[in-house]
Design a protein around this motif. Structure first.
Motif, short mmCIF file in Angstrom:
data_model
loop_
_atom_site.label_atom_id
_atom_site.label_comp_id
_atom_site.label_asym_id
_atom_site.label_seq_id
_atom_site.Cartn_x
_atom_site.Cartn_y
_atom_site.Cartn_z
N ASP A 39 -5.97 -1.82 9.20
CA ASP A 39 -5.35 -0.58 8.74
C ASP A 39 -6.39 0.52 8.78
N SER A 94 -2.55 -10.20 4.37
CA SER A 94 -2.15 -8.82 4.62
C SER A 94 -3.13 -7.90 3.91
N ALA A 96 -4.20 -3.49 3.34
CA ALA A 96 -3.79 -2.10 3.50
C ALA A 96 -4.83 -1.20 2.85
N LYS A 152 2.99 -9.17 2.44
CA LYS A 152 2.91 -7.97 3.27
C LYS A 152 2.66 -6.78 2.37
N ASP A 154 1.61 -2.36 2.23
CA ASP A 154 1.47 -1.09 2.93
C ASP A 154 1.37 0.03 1.90
#
Length: 181
Positions: A39, A94, A96, A152, A154
């Motif tokens: 990211d 994951s 971010a 996940k 974000d």
């Protein structure tokens, strides 16, 4: 053993350059995969990527680390390596980074502190020295097994969205008592 000099390449290198890579700041022994997830802060100043190493004790359990790069002129320069204390929780599946590049979220969907594979998300914030340090652990309020909270992640601006593979899709969840850090 961490190296503190050398070059790591990220992205495309045109064939018409005379550049050659002779050394890397990342430890190469047992490195299996780089940038399975990555990211970039909105302004492009901070880039994070996963680096998965072979777990010599059990090859079925990934040993991920988070590599932080900072933009320096027209290239990214290695800044920091973030490691976990517990590789059994699938840490780093994951990742971010916030819009401003000052917060990193790391998912650990197999974390079993509250329930079997309930999951967790670790928040790292940038300290005054520019290094990221663990500041907070977020866990699901759903205590059902196999929720896999944090599978996940974000950021939308500085708001973090967290998904779970086995969670209740109908439940509204408010984290941090509706406050942000």
């Amino acid at each position: 053993t961490e190296k503190t000099s050398g070059v790591d390449l990220l992205g495309y290198l045109p064939n018409d350059t005379a550049f050659s890579m002779t050394d890397s700041v990342l430890e190469q022994k047992f490195l299996e995969e780089f940038a399975e997830d990555f990211d970039l802060s909105t302004d492009g100043s901070v880039l994070i990527a996963t680096a998965r190493y072979l777990n010599t004790n059990d090859s079925s359990i990934p040993n991920r680390k988070i590599v932080v790069y900072r933009k320096n002129g027209n290239h990214y320069q290695y800044s920091q390596l973030i490691e976990t204390d517990d590789i059994t929780e699938n840490w780093g599946q994951s990742i971010a980074i916030s819009q401003d590049g000052k917060k990193i979220a790391v998912g650990a969907p197999d974390n079993s502190v509250d329930t079997i594979r309930g999951g967790a998300v670790y928040i790292y914030i940038q300290n005054t020295n520019g290094n990221f340090v663990k500041n907070q652990t977020i866990r699901s309020i759903d205590l059902a097994a196999n929720t896999r909270f944090g599978s996940k992640l974000d950021f939308d601006g500085n708001t973090l969205a967290i998904a779970s593979k086995g969670g209740d899709l109908e439940r509204v969840t408010t984290l941090d008592q509706a406050t942000t850090i």
